[in-house]
Scaffold this motif. Structure first.
Motif, PDB file in Angstrom:
ATOM      1  N   PRO A  39      72.279 -40.434 -50.114  1.00  0.00           N
ATOM      2  CA  PRO A  39      72.972 -39.161 -50.351  1.00  0.00           C
ATOM      3  C   PRO A  39      73.043 -38.329 -49.079  1.00  0.00           C
ATOM      4  O   PRO A  39      72.168 -38.426 -48.207  1.00  0.00           O
ATOM      5  N   ARG A  40      74.092 -37.542 -48.986  1.00  0.00           N
ATOM      6  CA  ARG A  40      74.207 -36.656 -47.835  1.00  0.00           C
ATOM      7  C   ARG A  40      73.133 -35.584 -47.903  1.00  0.00           C
ATOM      8  O   ARG A  40      72.736 -35.155 -48.989  1.00  0.00           O
ATOM      9  N   PRO A  41      72.672 -35.097 -46.757  1.00  0.00           N
ATOM     10  CA  PRO A  41      71.696 -34.006 -46.764  1.00  0.00           C
ATOM     11  C   PRO A  41      72.338 -32.705 -47.234  1.00  0.00           C
ATOM     12  O   PRO A  41      73.568 -32.588 -47.324  1.00  0.00           O
ATOM     13  N   ALA A  84      69.507 -33.764 -40.260  1.00  0.00           N
ATOM     14  CA  ALA A  84      70.661 -34.624 -40.004  1.00  0.00           C
ATOM     15  C   ALA A  84      70.253 -36.050 -39.670  1.00  0.00           C
ATOM     16  O   ALA A  84      71.081 -36.829 -39.181  1.00  0.00           O
ATOM     17  N   ALA A  85      68.996 -36.408 -39.930  1.00  0.00           N
ATOM     18  CA  ALA A  85      68.550 -37.775 -39.662  1.00  0.00           C
ATOM     19  C   ALA A  85      69.435 -38.764 -40.407  1.00  0.00           C
ATOM     20  O   ALA A  85      69.703 -38.600 -41.594  1.00  0.00           O
ATOM     21  N   GLY A  86      69.896 -39.764 -39.696  1.00  0.00           N
ATOM     22  CA  GLY A  86      70.724 -40.782 -40.332  1.00  0.00           C
ATOM     23  C   GLY A  86      72.209 -40.508 -40.303  1.00  0.00           C
ATOM     24  O   GLY A  86      73.001 -41.372 -40.689  1.00  0.00           O
ATOM     25  N   LEU A  87      72.613 -39.328 -39.867  1.00  0.00           N
ATOM     26  CA  LEU A  87      74.042 -39.024 -39.764  1.00  0.00           C
ATOM     27  C   LEU A  87      74.552 -39.445 -38.387  1.00  0.00           C
ATOM     28  O   LEU A  87      74.085 -38.944 -37.365  1.00  0.00           O
ATOM     29  N   ALA A 125      80.051 -39.154 -39.128  1.00  0.00           N
ATOM     30  CA  ALA A 125      79.633 -38.421 -40.330  1.00  0.00           C
ATOM     31  C   ALA A 125      79.476 -36.938 -40.032  1.00  0.00           C
ATOM     32  O   ALA A 125      79.865 -36.082 -40.842  1.00  0.00           O
ATOM     33  N   GLN A 126      78.915 -36.607 -38.867  1.00  0.00           N
ATOM     34  CA  GLN A 126      78.767 -35.201 -38.500  1.00  0.00           C
ATOM     35  C   GLN A 126      80.129 -34.551 -38.289  1.00  0.00           C
ATOM     36  O   GLN A 126      80.365 -33.423 -38.743  1.00  0.00           O
ATOM     37  N   LEU A 127      81.033 -35.253 -37.626  1.00  0.00           N
ATOM     38  CA  LEU A 127      82.374 -34.701 -37.410  1.00  0.00           C
ATOM     39  C   LEU A 127      83.097 -34.518 -38.738  1.00  0.00           C
ATOM     40  O   LEU A 127      83.794 -33.511 -38.946  1.00  0.00           O
ATOM     41  N   ALA A 128      82.901 -35.435 -39.659  1.00  0.00           N
ATOM     42  CA  ALA A 128      83.561 -35.322 -40.963  1.00  0.00           C
ATOM     43  C   ALA A 128      83.056 -34.111 -41.736  1.00  0.00           C
ATOM     44  O   ALA A 128      83.829 -33.405 -42.397  1.00  0.00           O
ATOM     45  N   ILE A 129      81.759 -33.852 -41.670  1.00  0.00           N
ATOM     46  CA  ILE A 129      81.199 -32.675 -42.343  1.00  0.00           C
ATOM     47  C   ILE A 129      81.759 -31.401 -41.718  1.00  0.00           C
ATOM     48  O   ILE A 129      82.161 -30.461 -42.416  1.00  0.00           O
ATOM     49  N   THR A 139      77.098 -23.580 -51.349  1.00  0.00           N
ATOM     50  CA  THR A 139      76.450 -24.670 -50.651  1.00  0.00           C
ATOM     51  C   THR A 139      77.147 -25.958 -51.044  1.00  0.00           C
ATOM     52  O   THR A 139      77.459 -26.182 -52.207  1.00  0.00           O
ATOM     53  N   VAL A 140      77.389 -26.810 -50.075  1.00  0.00           N
ATOM     54  CA  VAL A 140      77.972 -28.104 -50.363  1.00  0.00           C
ATOM     55  C   VAL A 140      76.826 -29.060 -50.660  1.00  0.00           C
ATOM     56  O   VAL A 140      76.011 -29.344 -49.802  1.00  0.00           O
ATOM     57  N   ALA A 141      76.733 -29.540 -51.883  1.00  0.00           N
ATOM     58  CA  ALA A 141      75.676 -30.473 -52.241  1.00  0.00           C
ATOM     59  C   ALA A 141      76.043 -31.867 -51.813  1.00  0.00           C
ATOM     60  O   ALA A 141      77.220 -32.204 -51.656  1.00  0.00           O
ATOM     61  N   GLY A 142      75.031 -32.695 -51.595  1.00  0.00           N
ATOM     62  CA  GLY A 142      75.309 -34.079 -51.261  1.00  0.00           C
ATOM     63  C   GLY A 142      76.101 -34.745 -52.373  1.00  0.00           C
ATOM     64  O   GLY A 142      75.836 -34.536 -53.551  1.00  0.00           O
ATOM     65  N   ARG A 143      77.086 -35.498 -51.979  1.00  0.00           N
ATOM     66  CA  ARG A 143      77.878 -36.192 -53.001  1.00  0.00           C
ATOM     67  C   ARG A 143      78.466 -37.463 -52.416  1.00  0.00           C
ATOM     68  O   ARG A 143      78.430 -37.676 -51.223  1.00  0.00           O
TER      69      ARG A 143
END
Length: 296
Positions: free
Chosen positions: A5-7, A31-34, A38-42, A292-296
């Motif tokens: 899941p996303r953080p 942000a471990a694992g991103l 993935a960071q740019l997409a967020i 807040t954007v929850a992990g999805r």
């Protein structure tokens, strides 16, 4: 395999206590694992000028245990070496969960200490910039910038010559002669973005001096995919270095910068200069934006 899941992705605004003011930033405290995409997409999904991502510190970075991190900043279009407002937002988000105190952040521009203190029940973060620089800019480049902005040379304040200021990111500093000139901002988005890429600029720092230590500022940011940044900590630090380098303020000075009012998102930045210390301190408040954007 079940996807990880996303953080938690937080939304904060910096340099104000009003969620409708200041400069919004995304904050990811883990942000471990991103990876980079993935960071740019967020960052693109949030649509803010920057989103900050914390991860484990590099080997050898000092600081109190659990309060030193690597931080990376992404605009909706690209990574940014340093972002002041997202630093303030991140520090306040962290302090709300772990208490005020010192943070040490390893940015792509260098190490940035941040102090968060509580003042009358309000958290206030102060970042200390990397060592700044003030660089010359050619008359040709100034003319090109003015043409894109729709300004003339007569619109500039002759007491504030054009320079490129750096305190983690590069900003072309242009001073308007009047508040009305600063308020009337309309420019060719694509042309300014191309110009800024040519000069490796993060924003234009457009300023008007109200009094000896009070400034109004605006920051076009087309290279980040947004028309204007509502409150810009990195540019504030660069402006502080510029005013000191040109002898426009005393060696010890505290400047107040008002930004965002022309966008309907007013914020206030405090810039502190200390004699004998080349680094610039930028401070401000911040607050959470409810969604807040929850992990999805």
């Amino acid at each position: 395999m079940t996807p990880k899941p996303r953080p938690e992705i937080l939304r904060y605004t910096a340099f104000t206590t009003d969620p409708a003011g200041g400069n919004p930033a995304g904050v990811v405290l883990d942000a471990a694992g991103l990876d980079d995409p993935a960071q740019l997409a967020i960052a693109a999904e949030l649509g803010y000028s920057e989103t900050a991502f914390l991860s484990a510190p590099p080997a050898g970075l000092g600081g109190a245990a659990g309060r030193a991190f690597t931080v990376r900043y992404f605009s909706p279009l690209a990574e940014v070496l340093f972002c002041g407002h997202a630093t303030v937002a991140t520090a306040i988000a962290f302090a709300e969960r772990h208490g005020p105190g010192e943070l040490l952040l390893a940015t792509r521009a260098g190490t940035v200490p941040v102090t968060v203190a509580e003042e009358n029940g309000v958290l206030r973060a102060t970042l200390t910039s990397v060592e700044p620089a003030v660089l010359d800019v050619t008359e040709r480049d100034v003319t090109r910038a003015l043409d894109i902005l729709g300004w003339s040379a007569a619109d500039l304040d002759p007491a504030f010559p054009a320079r490129i200021g750096y305190a983690g990111a590069r900003h072309l500093i242009l001073a308007a002669a009047t508040r009305a000139r600063l308020a009337d901002l309309s420019y060719d988005f694509d042309a300014l973005a191309a110009f800024m890429r040519d000069l490796d600029l993060t924003t234009l720092q457009l300023v008007w001096r109200e009094s000896e230590q009070v400034f109004h500022v605006r920051d076009p940011f087309p290279v980040g995919g947004v028309v204007e940044d509502p409150a810009t900590g990195a540019a504030a630090a660069a402006l502080g270095a510029y005013t000191r380098e040109l002898g426009l303020v005393p060696p010890d000075a505290v400047l107040t910068l008002h930004q965002g009012a022309d966008m309907g998102r007013p914020g206030e930045l405090t810039v502190e200069l200390r004699a004998g210390d080349p680094r610039v301190r930028v401070s401000g408040t911040g607050t959470r934006i409810a969604q807040t954007v929850a992990g999805r």
